[in-house]
Design a protein around this motif. Structure first.
Motif, PDB file in Angstrom:
ATOM      1  N   SER A  25       0.882  -1.255  -0.030  1.00 13.86           N
ATOM      2  CA  SER A  25       0.010  -0.084  -0.137  1.00 13.86           C
ATOM      3  C   SER A  25       0.834   1.271  -0.126  1.00 13.86           C
ATOM      4  N   LYS A  26       2.195   1.045   0.672  1.00 15.57           N
ATOM      5  CA  LYS A  26       3.135   2.403   1.028  1.00 15.57           C
ATOM      6  C   LYS A  26       3.739   2.481  -0.751  1.00 15.57           C
ATOM      7  N   ASN A  27       4.136   1.358  -1.272  1.00 14.44           N
ATOM      8  CA  ASN A  27       4.864   1.291  -2.364  1.00 14.44           C
ATOM      9  C   ASN A  27       4.362   2.285  -3.556  1.00 14.44           C
ATOM     10  N   LYS A  28       5.125   3.221  -4.165  1.00 10.23           N
ATOM     11  CA  LYS A  28       4.449   4.020  -5.345  1.00 10.23           C
ATOM     12  C   LYS A  28       5.208   3.829  -6.578  1.00 10.23           C
ATOM     13  N   ARG A  29       6.229   2.993  -6.298  1.00  7.49           N
ATOM     14  CA  ARG A  29       6.873   2.349  -7.484  1.00  7.49           C
ATOM     15  C   ARG A  29       7.052   0.856  -7.838  1.00  7.49           C
ATOM     16  N   ARG A  70      15.384   1.851   5.021  1.00  7.96           N
ATOM     17  CA  ARG A  70      14.018   2.372   4.619  1.00  7.96           C
ATOM     18  C   ARG A  70      13.073   1.131   5.175  1.00  7.96           C
ATOM     19  N   LEU A  71      13.410  -0.310   5.168  1.00 11.97           N
ATOM     20  CA  LEU A  71      12.685  -1.301   5.552  1.00 11.97           C
ATOM     21  C   LEU A  71      12.615  -1.202   7.236  1.00 11.97           C
ATOM     22  N   PHE A  72      13.674  -0.859   7.770  1.00 12.76           N
ATOM     23  CA  PHE A  72      13.584  -0.605   9.194  1.00 12.76           C
ATOM     24  C   PHE A  72      12.648   0.442   9.632  1.00 12.76           C
ATOM     25  N   GLN A  73      12.582   1.517   8.996  1.00 12.72           N
ATOM     26  CA  GLN A  73      11.751   2.684   9.281  1.00 12.72           C
ATOM     27  C   GLN A  73      10.288   2.235   9.089  1.00 12.72           C
ATOM     28  N   SER A  74      10.103   1.365   8.001  1.00 14.10           N
ATOM     29  CA  SER A  74       8.635   0.885   7.786  1.00 14.10           C
ATOM     30  C   SER A  74       8.342  -0.113   8.694  1.00 14.10           C
TER      31      SER A  74
END
Length: 499
Positions: A25-29, A70-74
């Motif tokens: 749902s977050k991924n725009k690319r 980025r994965l850690f932040q997600s």
């Protein structure tokens, strides 16, 4: 580097799928590789270099490290959102009530505002949320002069009473931390500390008496403090009534999912206390309750407690004449991957004891062979008490399989390394026990006499059978089986039944 593997390993299958959906749902690319990375981490089959090569066709690159960050932040965002929606739903509901009430208070709509605050107060009180209760009373008191229906004196008394409870909970938290640090110093560093004296000093310093419980958290900490004392002194019989009485208070409280973690901890402590006091059926009942609690909230705490629960259940079964069932339970548990090294070591050591009591020494030796680290490594991972138990089990096994060189090498090493420590903590009867064990090895046939029996009975300072520690009784059962020329397991159970 961020320990992503460790974090990902805490996700159950349901969490994994939810997080993948969250990433989608977050991924725009379309070329975002965070889901691929997450799936690689779940499998735990590849190293960081291998994963990097799979994702970018190179062994190492800045893009991979940026992707990990980025994965850690997600993951942090995902966990935080879940907590806001789930675990802290009560807190959030109360905060919404407070914010809404303040809007009405500014509009001078006091009737509506105070009705909302009353709802918030009731909910916060039921869940022992002392900081939030303080905020509610603060708001009520602030606007009380403008609302004649409110008795200001009553509100002030309520706030002062709540502040005492909050302060006590804070003090318990400090005491619990101090006592746990003491226990770690004794168990993992081998320091010599007069625990009972230190316990009383700490409690006196904070003006705490172990009497009433407040929240699930404070009740757990009170029971944990009592349990630490029993663990050091092996006097579990002294805390049983206190533990059960405290839990009866807990049962009257409104159950909330927010407090589930502490409730599971409490039930585990009760089951462990009952086991150490040889009340196996009763302990198994609480273990069943623990299992039911672990399955709530989609098993969010299952991984945290499954090994502890399995070990305690297996020990109860073993001493309740269901040894094979206990063995099967542990065999299944250790066949799966777990990150709780200390719990796994406890399971392996118990399995060694079960096979030894079964007199299946070939399998017992196979279990022992898996302990290939140094004593110091095991002290750091599982504590000095665990290491001493392992050493004694090893010595007895070498006696049974007649491994003379290994036996005397281990005996010499054990006496040299642990004599000072065991003397200072007043546990020298371990050496008395080993002296008799060595005597048996040298002359098995001459050991089974009334003279030897009398020597053994006179050599040890025993408490009553009811109060004696179950693991001490298990060691004595080995000597008794050699004198009586009886089976070890049946001899052990006979001794336990007398309790």
């Amino acid at each position: 580097m961020i320990a992503l593997n460790s974090i990902v390993s805490t996700f159950n299958p349901d969490d994994q799928q939810k997080f993948i959906t969250y990433l989608q749902s977050k991924n725009k690319r379309r070329d975002t590789k965070n889901i691929q990375l997450f799936k690689f981490l779940i499998k735990e089959e590849l190293s960081s270099k291998d994963i990097c090569k799979q994702l970018y066709n190179v062994v190492q690159c800045n893009a991979y490290h940026a992707l990990r960050k980025r994965l850690f932040q997600s993951i942090i965002d995902f966990i935080a959102n879940n907590n806001l929606e789930d675990e802290n739903s009560i807190d959030m509901q109360i905060i919404k009530y407070i914010l809404a009430s303040r809007t009405f208070l500014l509009q001078k709509n006091y009737d509506v505002a105070y009705k909302i605050l009353d709802k918030a107060e009731k909910l916060a009180d039921e869940n022992s949320l002392f900081p939030i209760l303080n905020e509610i009373y603060h708001t009520k008191i602030q606007y009380a002069p403008y609302y004649p229906k409110i008795e200001l004196k009553d509100l002030i008394n309520k706030q002062q009473e709540n502040q005492k409870k909050h302060q006590l909970e804070d003090q318990l938290n400090i005491v619990y931390a101090k006592l746990t640090s003491l226990l770690n110093a004794i168990s993992y560093k081998g320091e010599i500390i007069d625990f009972e004296s230190e316990l009383q000093i700490i409690l006196n310093a904070h003006n705490i008496e172990l009497q009433d419980s407040l929240s699930f958290k404070s009740l757990y900490q009170i029971l944990a403090i009592a349990n630490i004392s029993a663990l050091i002194t092996t006097k579990y019989y002294q805390i049983e009534n206190f533990v059960l009485k405290s839990y009866s208070i807990l049962k009257q409280k409104k159950e909330t999912e927010k407090q589930l973690f502490y409730q599971i901890q409490i039930v585990y402590l009760i089951a462990n206390t009952l086991f150490r006091n040889k009340r196996f059926e009763k302990s198994l009942n609480y273990i069943q309750e623990m299992q039911e609690l672990m399955l709530l909230k989609k098993g969010i705490y299952l991984k945290d407690f499954i090994l502890k629960k399995t070990l305690l259940e297996a020990l109860n079964l073993n001493y309740n004449n269901q040894q094979q069932k206990a063995i099967d339970l542990i065999e299944i548990a250790i066949s799966n991957k777990h990150r709780d090294i200390e719990a796994l070591l406890d399971l392996h050591l118990s399995l060694l004891m079960f096979y030894f009591q079964k007199e299946d020494f070939t399998v017992a030796k196979s279990v022992l062979s898996k302990f290939y680290h140094t004593d110091q490594w095991y002290i750091e991972k599982a504590g000095i008490d665990w290491v001493i138990k392992k050493n004694v089990a090893e010595i007895l096994l070498y006696i049974e399989i007649r491994e003379e060189d290994l036996l005397y090498s281990r005996l010499k090493s054990f006496r040299r390394r642990y004599k000072k420590y065991l003397t200072e903590i007043k546990q020298t009867r371990i050496f008395t026990f080993l002296n008799f064990a060595e005597q048996y090895y040298k002359n098995p046939e001459g050991f089974s006499t009334d003279i030897t029996r009398n020597k053994i009975e006179n050599a040890f300072t025993w408490t009553t059978v009811h109060k004696e520690d179950i693991f001490v009784m298990s060691s004595y059962a080995w000597l008794k089986s050699k004198i009586d020329k009886s089976k070890l397991y049946s001899t052990t159970l006979e001794l336990i039944k007398k309790a």
